[in-house]
Design an enzyme around this catalytic site. Structure first.
Site, PDB file in Angstrom:
ATOM      1  N   SER A   1      74.581  64.760  26.849  1.00 20.18           N
ATOM      2  CA  SER A   1      74.810  64.393  28.226  1.00 20.18           C
ATOM      3  C   SER A   1      76.235  63.927  28.519  1.00 20.18           C
ATOM      4  O   SER A   1      76.611  63.828  29.687  1.00 20.18           O
ATOM      5  CB  SER A   1      73.835  63.283  28.629  1.00 20.18           C
ATOM      6  OG  SER A   1      74.045  62.124  27.830  1.00 20.18           O
TER       7      SER A   1
ATOM      8  N   LYS B   1      82.439  57.648  30.429  1.00 19.40           N
ATOM      9  CA  LYS B   1      81.191  58.233  30.917  1.00 19.40           C
ATOM     10  C   LYS B   1      80.623  57.352  32.032  1.00 19.40           C
ATOM     11  O   LYS B   1      80.709  56.122  31.962  1.00 19.40           O
ATOM     12  CB  LYS B   1      80.196  58.324  29.754  1.00 19.40           C
ATOM     13  CG  LYS B   1      78.920  59.089  30.073  1.00 19.40           C
ATOM     14  CD  LYS B   1      78.062  59.223  28.820  1.00 19.40           C
ATOM     15  CE  LYS B   1      76.773  59.984  29.063  1.00 19.40           C
ATOM     16  NZ  LYS B   1      75.985  60.152  27.823  1.00 19.40           N
TER      17      LYS B   1
ATOM     18  N   SER C   1      74.012  62.967  22.344  1.00 20.85           N
ATOM     19  CA  SER C   1      74.819  63.138  23.547  1.00 20.85           C
ATOM     20  C   SER C   1      76.332  62.997  23.409  1.00 20.85           C
ATOM     21  O   SER C   1      77.054  63.332  24.343  1.00 20.85           O
ATOM     22  CB  SER C   1      74.349  62.185  24.643  1.00 20.85           C
ATOM     23  OG  SER C   1      73.273  62.771  25.320  1.00 20.85           O
TER      24      SER C   1
END
Ligand code: GLN
Length: 463
Positions: free
Chosen positions: A147, A72, A171
Site C-alpha cells: 500500500s 505516507k 506494504s
C-alpha cells in the site's frame, strides 16, 4: 547520499531554494504519476526558509539538513492533511507529529509532501486509494505496488531521497519491488508507531524506502528506538553500524521457487540472484516450510479481525466524514461508514467482524492464533541454523493497473513471502537485482538482527 547531500546543503544553505524550485518543477512534470495526495510548495518554502535561518544563526545543523523526505499519508505531520487514502479522512488535518516525524524534523529534513496509498493501507496496487491509483514510474501501465505506493513512486521518480511507508503484510517491500527501489521493514517494535494510523496492531510497522541501502541505514538510525509514547517499542536505543559484510561461512535458506511461482521471469531471476549470493561466498540450502501454505489464510484472519476493531473509531463523531443529512445516530453511523469507506475496507470490516463474533466462539480467530504460533516457532527454528532466508520479494511481476480490480484475492496472491515476516516478528529488506521491471531479493533475518540484514543487503547491492 544523505550524508553527501546534507554536507553540500550545510556548506551553502541558500542553495536549498534552487534545489527545491527544481524539485517542484520535477514534481509538476510528473503529476500524472499521482504520487502525492498533499503537496504544497509553500509548505516546502517555509521549511527551507527556517533551515536557512537556522544556518545563519550558526545553530548546529542536523544529520538530514535539507534532505527531501516523502511521508505516507497514514503518518501524522502536524498541520498537514492526513487522509489515509480515504474519503473518510478527506479533510482531516493532523494536530500533532508522529514520533518518527518529530525525530526527522529534529535532524532538519524537508518534508516534501504526503504520498498516495491504498485506502487505510489495505491493498497491494494503490487501486483502493480514494484519490486514484499511483502509476509505476518504471512502466506507467503497471501497478506501483502497495500500500505504500506513493512512497515507492516518489523514490523511483527522484521526488524524494527517503520515504516513510508502513508495512503490515508487505506494504513497504512489495511496492519497493514493483518500482525497483529498496524497501525495508524492521522487527516489530523497533520504530515507534505513535502517530501512525493503526491497521492491524500486532503486525504494523513503519517501513523505509530509498534508492540505496545506506540511506535506509542512516534513516533507520534516526527514527528507531524506544519511545515512551508507544509501549510496544523496544527498550533500548538503536544504532546500526555500517560494516563490510562477509558472506563466507554464512548459511542462507532458500526455497524451491517453482512450488510458489509460475512466473517464468521470477523463477529465472531468483536463480540468478541465488548465484550472486553463492558467488559472494554464502552457503545455500533449500528448505521446505511446513506451515507456509497457511500463511495467506492466516494473514487474512488476523488482519481483518484487527482491522474491524481499529476502524470502529471512524463513526463521524470521534473521527471521519460527516454526511449532509441524517435522521438519528443509527442513520448517521450507517451513512458515515457506508459512504466514507471504500469496498476493500468494508469487505475487511465485515470479515473481521465475522471472525470475532461471539456467536461462534471466535472459532476462526482462535484457530488463527494457534497457527500463528506454529509459524513463528518454525521460523525461530530456521534461524537457529541459518543467517538469512532468501526469497523473491514477490512471486509474480507487477500486473497491469486495473486488470485485476474485480478480484479481491489479487491482494493476497503474490505476497506470501511478505506476510510471514510480519506474522512471525522478523525483519526483512527488498533489494533490486537489476534495472527495469524485475525480481527483487527479499532477505529475511531473525528478530532484531537488523545490523547483519542491512549490511548483507548493502554487500548484495554493491555486487
Ligand atoms: N497487501 C497487504 C494487504 O492488503 C499488505 C497491507 C500492508 O502491509 N499494509 O493487506
Amino acid at each position: 547520499m544523505i550524508e553527501q547531500l546534507r554536507n553540500k546543503f550545510a556548506e551553502n544553505p541558500e542553495s536549498l531554494r534552487e534545489y527545491y524550485d527544481n524539485l517542484d518543477k520535477l514534481i509538476e512534470s510528473k503529476k500524472d504519476l499521482n504520487a502525492f495526495i498533499t503537496y504544497d510548495k509553500k509548505y516546502i518554502d517555509s521549511q527551507v526558509e527556517s533551515l536557512i535561518e537556522k544556518a545563519k544563526n550558526n545553530e548546529e545543523l542536523g544529520k538530514m539538513f535539507g534532505v527531501a523526505v516523502s511521508i505516507k499519508d497514514n503518518i501524522n505531520v502536524k498541520d498537514v492533511r492526513m487522509t489515509c487514502g480515504s474519503k473518510m479522512l478527506e479533510d482531516y488535518v493532523s494536530i500533532y507529529d508522529a514520533t518518527v516525524i518529530q525525530k526527522l524534523k529534529q535532524e532538519d529534513c524537508v518534508i516534501v509532501g504526503k504520498v498516495n496509498m491504498d485506502e487505510f493501507a489495505m491493498g497491494s496496487s494503490s487501486e483502493t486509494s480514494f484519490f486514484g491509483a499511483t502509476k509505476n514510474p518504471v512502466d506507467t501501465k503497471l501497478i506501483p505496488g502497495g500500500s505504500s505506493s506513493g512512497s515507492a513512486a516518489s523514490i523511483k521518480a527522484e521526488m524524494a531521497v527517503v520515504s516513510l511507508g508502513t508495512d503490515t503484510g508487505g506494504s513497504s517491500r512489495q511496492p519497493a519491488s514493483c518500482c525497483n527501489v529498496v524497501g525495508f521493514m524492521p522487527t516489530y517494535g523497533s520504530i515507534s508507531r505513535f502517530g501512525v494510523q493503526s491497521m492491524a496492531n500486532t503486525l504494523d510497522e513503519v517501513g523505509i524506502l530509498s534508492n540505496n541501502v545506506e540511506d535506509i541505514i542512516d534513516t533507520y538510525n534516526i527514527i528507531a528506538g524506544h519511545d515512551e509514547n508507544d509501549m510496544t517499542t523496544v527498550q533500548n536505543e538503536i544504532n546500526v553500524e555500517k560494516k563490510q559484510y562477509d558472506f563466507n561461512g554464512k548459511k542462507i535458506a532458500v526455497v524451491d521457487i517453482t512450488k510458489y511461482s509460475t512466473d517464468e521471469v521470477v523463477i529465472k531471476e531468483y536463480k540468478e540472484i541465488l548465484d550472486i549470493l553463492k558467488d559472494l561466498g554464502a552457503q545455500l540450502e533449500e528448505i521446505d516450510f511446513k506451515y507456509l501454505k497457511y500463511a495467506n489464510a492466516l494473514y487474512n484472519v488476523i488482519v481483518t479481525s484487527e482491522v474491524s476493531s481499529n476502524m470502529s473509531r471512524f463513526d463521524g463523531i470521534r473521527y471521519g466524514y460527516l454526511p449532509e443529512d441524517y435522521s438519528d445516530t443509527r442513520d448517521l453511523f450507517v451513512k458515515v461508514r457506508s459512504e466514507g469507506f471504500g469496498e476493500e475496507v468494508k469487505r475487511r470490516i465485515a470479515m473481521g467482524t465475522f471472525y470475532l463474533a461471539s456467536s461462534n466462539d471466535q472459532k476462526v480467530y482462535k484457530q488463527g492464533l494457534k497457527v500463528r504460533k506454529l509459524l513463528s516457532q518454525e521460523f525461530q527454528n530456521i534461524f537457529e541454523n541459518y543467517d538469512f532466508v532468501a526469497t523473491p520479494t514477490m512471486t509474480a511481476l507487477p500486473y497491469e493497473l486495473y486488470s485485476r480490480k474485480d478480484d479481491p484475492l489479487a491482494v493476497y496472491d503474490s505476497g506470501i513471502f511478505n506476510v510471514i515476516v510480519n506474522l512471525s516478528g522478523l525483519c526483512a529488506i527488498s533489494v533490486p537485482y537489476k534495472s527495469g521491471i524485475s525480481t527483487s531479493l527479499q532477505l529475511i533475518a531473525a528478530s532484531h538482527d537488523e545490523e547483519n540484514l542491512l549490511n548483507a543487503a548493502m554487500a548484495f547491492e554493491r555486487r
